[in-house]
Write a protein that holds these residues in place. Structure first.
Motif, PDB file in Angstrom:
ATOM      1  N   LEU A 153       9.740 -40.220 -48.713  1.00 18.65           N
ATOM      2  CA  LEU A 153      10.791 -39.525 -47.974  1.00 18.65           C
ATOM      3  C   LEU A 153      10.436 -38.063 -47.741  1.00 18.65           C
ATOM      4  O   LEU A 153      10.668 -37.529 -46.657  1.00 18.65           O
ATOM      5  N   GLY A 154       9.873 -37.416 -48.781  1.00 13.71           N
ATOM      6  CA  GLY A 154       9.525 -36.013 -48.661  1.00 13.71           C
ATOM      7  C   GLY A 154       8.499 -35.768 -47.568  1.00 13.71           C
ATOM      8  O   GLY A 154       8.637 -34.845 -46.757  1.00 13.71           O
ATOM      9  N   GLY A 155       7.443 -36.596 -47.541  1.00 15.29           N
ATOM     10  CA  GLY A 155       6.424 -36.441 -46.514  1.00 15.29           C
ATOM     11  C   GLY A 155       6.985 -36.666 -45.119  1.00 15.29           C
ATOM     12  O   GLY A 155       6.676 -35.922 -44.180  1.00 15.29           O
ATOM     13  N   TRP A 156       7.826 -37.688 -44.968  1.00 13.46           N
ATOM     14  CA  TRP A 156       8.427 -37.969 -43.662  1.00 13.46           C
ATOM     15  C   TRP A 156       9.319 -36.815 -43.217  1.00 13.46           C
ATOM     16  O   TRP A 156       9.286 -36.391 -42.051  1.00 13.46           O
ATOM     17  N   LEU A 157      10.130 -36.285 -44.141  1.00 16.79           N
ATOM     18  CA  LEU A 157      11.042 -35.191 -43.793  1.00 16.79           C
ATOM     19  C   LEU A 157      10.293 -33.904 -43.456  1.00 16.79           C
ATOM     20  O   LEU A 157      10.651 -33.194 -42.510  1.00 16.79           O
ATOM     21  N   LEU A 158       9.250 -33.598 -44.232  1.00 16.31           N
ATOM     22  CA  LEU A 158       8.507 -32.362 -43.976  1.00 16.31           C
ATOM     23  C   LEU A 158       7.781 -32.394 -42.638  1.00 16.31           C
ATOM     24  O   LEU A 158       7.531 -31.342 -42.032  1.00 16.31           O
ATOM     25  N   ASP A 159       7.430 -33.583 -42.167  1.00 18.26           N
ATOM     26  CA  ASP A 159       6.781 -33.706 -40.862  1.00 18.26           C
ATOM     27  C   ASP A 159       7.760 -33.424 -39.721  1.00 18.26           C
ATOM     28  O   ASP A 159       7.331 -33.160 -38.586  1.00 18.26           O
ATOM     29  N   ARG A 160       9.068 -33.492 -40.019  1.00 16.65           N
ATOM     30  CA  ARG A 160      10.062 -33.421 -38.945  1.00 16.65           C
ATOM     31  C   ARG A 160      11.083 -32.303 -39.110  1.00 16.65           C
ATOM     32  O   ARG A 160      11.669 -31.853 -38.121  1.00 16.65           O
ATOM     33  N   PHE A 161      11.323 -31.864 -40.356  1.00 20.58           N
ATOM     34  CA  PHE A 161      12.396 -30.898 -40.596  1.00 20.58           C
ATOM     35  C   PHE A 161      11.898 -29.773 -41.504  1.00 20.58           C
ATOM     36  O   PHE A 161      10.757 -29.785 -41.969  1.00 20.58           O
ATOM     37  N   ALA A 162      12.775 -28.818 -41.776  1.00 19.82           N
ATOM     38  CA  ALA A 162      12.448 -27.703 -42.671  1.00 19.82           C
ATOM     39  C   ALA A 162      12.331 -28.202 -44.104  1.00 19.82           C
ATOM     40  O   ALA A 162      12.813 -29.290 -44.458  1.00 19.82           O
ATOM     41  N   TRP A 163      11.716 -27.371 -44.981  1.00 21.71           N
ATOM     42  CA  TRP A 163      11.461 -27.810 -46.351  1.00 21.71           C
ATOM     43  C   TRP A 163      12.741 -28.125 -47.121  1.00 21.71           C
ATOM     44  O   TRP A 163      12.743 -28.943 -48.035  1.00 21.71           O
ATOM     45  N   GLY A 164      13.855 -27.498 -46.766  1.00 22.04           N
ATOM     46  CA  GLY A 164      15.106 -27.755 -47.482  1.00 22.04           C
ATOM     47  C   GLY A 164      15.571 -29.186 -47.385  1.00 22.04           C
ATOM     48  O   GLY A 164      16.363 -29.655 -48.226  1.00 22.04           O
ATOM     49  N   SER A 165      15.075 -29.911 -46.382  1.00 16.96           N
ATOM     50  CA  SER A 165      15.501 -31.302 -46.206  1.00 16.96           C
ATOM     51  C   SER A 165      15.101 -32.182 -47.390  1.00 16.96           C
ATOM     52  O   SER A 165      15.744 -33.198 -47.651  1.00 16.96           O
ATOM     53  N   VAL A 166      14.030 -31.807 -48.116  1.00 12.89           N
ATOM     54  CA  VAL A 166      13.595 -32.649 -49.228  1.00 12.89           C
ATOM     55  C   VAL A 166      14.596 -32.594 -50.383  1.00 12.89           C
ATOM     56  O   VAL A 166      14.607 -33.487 -51.243  1.00 12.89           O
ATOM     57  N   PHE A 167      15.429 -31.561 -50.424  1.00 12.01           N
ATOM     58  CA  PHE A 167      16.478 -31.496 -51.437  1.00 12.01           C
ATOM     59  C   PHE A 167      17.801 -32.054 -50.908  1.00 12.01           C
ATOM     60  O   PHE A 167      18.624 -32.554 -51.672  1.00 12.01           O
ATOM     61  N   LEU A 168      18.007 -31.953 -49.594  1.00  8.94           N
ATOM     62  CA  LEU A 168      19.252 -32.461 -49.009  1.00  8.94           C
ATOM     63  C   LEU A 168      19.374 -33.975 -49.147  1.00  8.94           C
ATOM     64  O   LEU A 168      20.491 -34.497 -49.113  1.00  8.94           O
ATOM     65  N   ILE A 169      18.247 -34.684 -49.310  1.00  7.93           N
ATOM     66  CA  ILE A 169      18.352 -36.140 -49.462  1.00  7.93           C
ATOM     67  C   ILE A 169      19.118 -36.520 -50.722  1.00  7.93           C
ATOM     68  O   ILE A 169      19.653 -37.627 -50.828  1.00  7.93           O
ATOM     69  N   ASN A 170      19.189 -35.598 -51.707  1.00  8.35           N
ATOM     70  CA  ASN A 170      19.957 -35.886 -52.917  1.00  8.35           C
ATOM     71  C   ASN A 170      21.454 -35.894 -52.661  1.00  8.35           C
ATOM     72  O   ASN A 170      22.213 -36.549 -53.388  1.00  8.35           O
ATOM     73  N   VAL A 171      21.912 -35.136 -51.655  1.00  4.21           N
ATOM     74  CA  VAL A 171      23.350 -34.909 -51.481  1.00  4.21           C
ATOM     75  C   VAL A 171      24.104 -36.191 -51.142  1.00  4.21           C
ATOM     76  O   VAL A 171      25.101 -36.515 -51.810  1.00  4.21           O
ATOM     77  N   PRO A 172      23.691 -36.972 -50.133  1.00  2.00           N
ATOM     78  CA  PRO A 172      24.436 -38.215 -49.885  1.00  2.00           C
ATOM     79  C   PRO A 172      24.344 -39.207 -51.040  1.00  2.00           C
ATOM     80  O   PRO A 172      25.312 -39.931 -51.312  1.00  2.00           O
ATOM     81  N   LEU A 173      23.206 -39.231 -51.727  1.00  2.00           N
ATOM     82  CA  LEU A 173      23.080 -40.146 -52.870  1.00  2.00           C
ATOM     83  C   LEU A 173      24.027 -39.761 -54.000  1.00  2.00           C
ATOM     84  O   LEU A 173      24.654 -40.625 -54.621  1.00  2.00           O
TER      85      LEU A 173
END
Length: 508
Positions: A153-173
Motif C-alpha cells: 500500500l505504501g509503495g502504491w500511495l507514494l507513487d500517486r500521492f504525498a507522503w502523508g498518505s501512508v499514514f492516512l491509510i490507518n484512519v479508516p481502519l
C-alpha cells in the motif's frame, strides 16, 4: 464459568481489523523514509527517531496497559487506544517538521501499547477453552498480515500521492475498528481492586526503555559505543529493582508467579525465540529484494507474500495437529522447519533471483506458523481472566525486547560481514563511507559513478552477510527445537488450555 458470547467470532474480526493497523505501521514507514528525508529535511538521526519513538513508547507502556486492562476492563481502553492511534496517524500525515513527526510516532506507539495486549487478553474472555487455539491463530495472523501490506500500500500511495498518505491509510481502519469494538466486543468487568502500582510503572517503563534503546543504539552506532553498554546496564539494573519491588507490594504491576508456571515460561520464551528468528528474516529480506534483486517498495511487499502464505497454511494445520498429537511434536517440527528454511536461505547467491527465494521463504513461513500460534496459546493457557491483561502484556514485552535485541545483534553480524567484503580500496573517503553504510547506498553510488564491479561487490558482500545472519537464526531454530523437545508437554492441547474464570461477560 465464562458465559458463552454469541458474537465472539464477529468480535474477533473487529480485533483483527484493529490489529491490521499495527502491522501496517511496522513496515509502511520504511517505504516513506527516502521521501521524508527530502520533504521534511530530516537528518539521519531524525530518520532513525521516526522508528525509535514508536518502539520506545511501545516498550514503556505495554505492562501498564495490561494492568489497567485487568483493573478496569479492556473494552473502554481498547476504544481509547484505537482513537489515539487514529488521531496520531492524522498527526503523522500532516506533520510539518521532523520533531512533530517524531512526537506523532510516539503517539502511535502509545496506542499500539494498549491495543496489542488488551486485544490478546480478550481471547480468554470471549472464547471457551476448546476454541481459544483457533482464536489465537487468527489473532497472530492478523498481526502479521499487515507486514507485507505496508510496502504494498505504501509503495502504491507514494507513487500517486504525498507522503502523508501512508499514514492516512490507518484512519479508516481505526474508524472501522472503533465501530466494530463498540458494537461487537462485550463489556467485561475488571477486577477494580487495589491501588495502582505507580512505582512499578515508573521502574518498568524506565528499565524497558533503557534496555530497548541500548540495543537500538547498538544497531545504529555499534557495540563499541559506551552509550550502548551504559543504557543496557542501567535498564537491567532498573528491571532488577522492579522485580524485587514487585514482591513487596500488595497490588503488583505484573504477576511474577507466572514465571513459576512452566506452560507460561516455555510458551513465552520459545515464542520470543521464534520471533527473534523471524525478525532476522524481515530485517534482511527487504534489503535482498531491493539492493540485490532491484525490486521497488511495491514489489518488495509482493515478494513477502510466500512467507505470510506459508504461515497462514501451517497455522491452520498446526491447530489441528496440536489437538491430535500434542504441542511438543508440532512446535519441535516447526522449529526444525524454521531452521531448515533459514539454512537454505543462507545458500542464496546474487545470481539466484527471486525464483530462488520463494522456496525457502515459504518453508520459513510454514515453520513460523507451527511455532508462534501454538506457543502463544500455551502461554495464554496459564492465565486466568483476572490476569489476562498483565500476562498478555508480559508476553508482548518479551517478544518486543527480544525482537529489538534480534535486530541489533543480527544487524551487527550482517554489517560486519558486509563491510569486510565490499570493495572500497580505490574510492575516496566519503564515497567509501557511503558504500560501507549499506548495500543499497553502494548500488546507488555504483550507478552514478558507472562502476558495475562495485555494484557486484556490494551484492556479493551483502549476500555473504545475509548468509551469516540467517545461519545465526538457524542455530536459534535448532536450539528452539531442542528446548521444545525437552520441556514442552507431550499431551494433547486440551491439557494446555486456559483455566476458567469467574469474571462475567456483559453482552451489550
Amino acid at each position: 464459568m465464562t458465559q458463552l458470547y454469541p458474537r465472539r467470532w464477529w468480535a474477533l474480526g473487529a480485533l483483527a481489523v484493529s490489529l491490521l493497523t499495527v502491522g501496517l505501521d511496522l513496515t509502511v514507514l520504511n517505504v516513506a523514509v527516502p521521501t521524508l528525508a527530502v520533504d521534511l529535511g530530516a537528518t539521519t538521526t531524525q530518520l532513525q527517531w521516526f522508528g525509535n519513538a514508536y518502539t520506545l513508547a511501545l516498550a514503556a507502556l505495554l505492562l501498564p496497559a495490561g494492568l489497567l486492562g485487568d483493573r478496569f476492563g479492556p473494552k473502554k481502553l481498547l476504544l481509547g487506544a484505537l482513537a489515539v492511534f487514529g488521531l496520531a496517524s492524522l498527526w503523522c500525515a500532516y506533520a510539518g517538521s521532523p520533531g512533530e513527526l517524531i512526537a506523532a510516532r510516539a503517539g502511535l506507539g502509545v496506542g499500539a501499547a494498549f491495543l496489542i495486549p488488551l486485544s490478546l487478553s480478550l481471547l480468554n474472555v470471549l472464547f471457551p477453552p476448546e476454541e481459544r487455539a483457533k482464536a489465537l491463530t487468527t489473532w497472530v495472523m492478523a498481526t502479521f498480515v499487515g507486514i507485507p501490506l505496508g510496502p504494498l500500500l505504501g509503495g502504491w500511495l507514494l507513487d500517486r500521492f504525498a507522503w502523508g498518505s501512508v499514514f492516512l491509510i490507518n484512519v479508516p481502519l481505526t474508524a472501522v475498528g472503533v465501530l466494530a469494538v463498540l458494537f461487537l466486543v462485550p463489556l467485561t468487568r475488571g477486577s477494580g481492586r487495589g491501588a495502582i502500582d505507580f512505582t512499578g510503572i515508573a521502574l518498568s517503563a524506565a528499565g524497558l526503555v533503557a534496555v530497548t534503546y541500548g540495543f537500538v543504539n547498538a544497531g545504529e552506532h555499534g557495540w563499541a559505543d559506551p552509550v550502548t553498554y551504559g543504557l543496557i546496564a542501567l535498564g537491567v539494573a532498573l528491571l532488577g529493582v522492579f522485580c524485587w519491588a514487585q514482591t513487596r507490594v500488595a497490588a503488583p504491576l505484573t504477576d511474577l508467579a507466572l514465571f513459576r508456571e512452566p506452560r507460561f515460561v516455555w510458551g513465552a520464551v520459545l515464542a520470543t525465540m521464534a520471533s527473534f528468528a523471524l525478525m532476522g528474516l524481515l530485517f534482511v529480506l527487504p534489503q535482498l529484494f531491493q539492493a540485490v534483486q532491484g525490486a521497488d517498495a511495491l514489489q518488495t511487499g509482493v515478494r513477502l507474500l510466500p512467507l505470510i502464505g506459508g504461515m497462514l497454511v501451517s497455522a491452520k494445520i498446526a491447530e489441528r495437529l496440536v489437538a491430535a498429537i500434542g504441542v511438543r511434536v508440532v512446535v519441535t517440527g516447526g522449529f526444525v522447519l524454521l531452521a531448515a528454511g533459514l539454512a537454505w536461505g543462507a545458500t542464496t547467491t546474487p545470481s539466484d533471483g527471486y525464483g530462488g527465494t520463494i522456496g525457502w521463504e515459504a518453508v520459513i513461513g510454514l515453520g513460523t506458523g507451527c511455532t508462534l500460534p501454538p506457543l502463544m496459546a500455551m502461554a495464554m493457557g496459564a492465565l486466568t481472566e483476572g490476569r489476562s491483561g498483565a500476562g498478555s502484556a508480559l508476553i508482548q514485552v518479551l517478544r518486543q525486547v527480544g525482537g529489538t535485541i534480534g535486530v541489533a545483534v543480527l544487524g551487527t553480524v550482517l554489517n560486519g560481514v558486509y563491510r569486510d567484503g565490499v570493495a572500497t580500496a580505490n574510492l575516496p573517503g566519503p564515497v567509501a563511507d557511503a558504500v560501507r553504510g549499506s548495500a543499497s547506498a553502494a548500488v546507488a553510488v555504483a550507478g552514478k559513478l558507472h562502476l558495475p564491479a562495485l555494484a557486484d561487490s556490494a551484492r556479493t558482500a551483502f549476500t555473504d552477510g545475509m548468509a551469516a545472519t540467517l545461519l545465526v537464526c538457524a542455530g536459534l531454530g535448532v536450539a528452539g527445537a531442542l528446548l521444545a523437545l525437552l520441556f514442552l508437554p507431550g499431551r494433547p492441547a486440551g491439557g494446555t488450555q486456559p483455566r476458567e474464570s469467574a469474571h462475567d461477560v456483559v453482552a451489550i
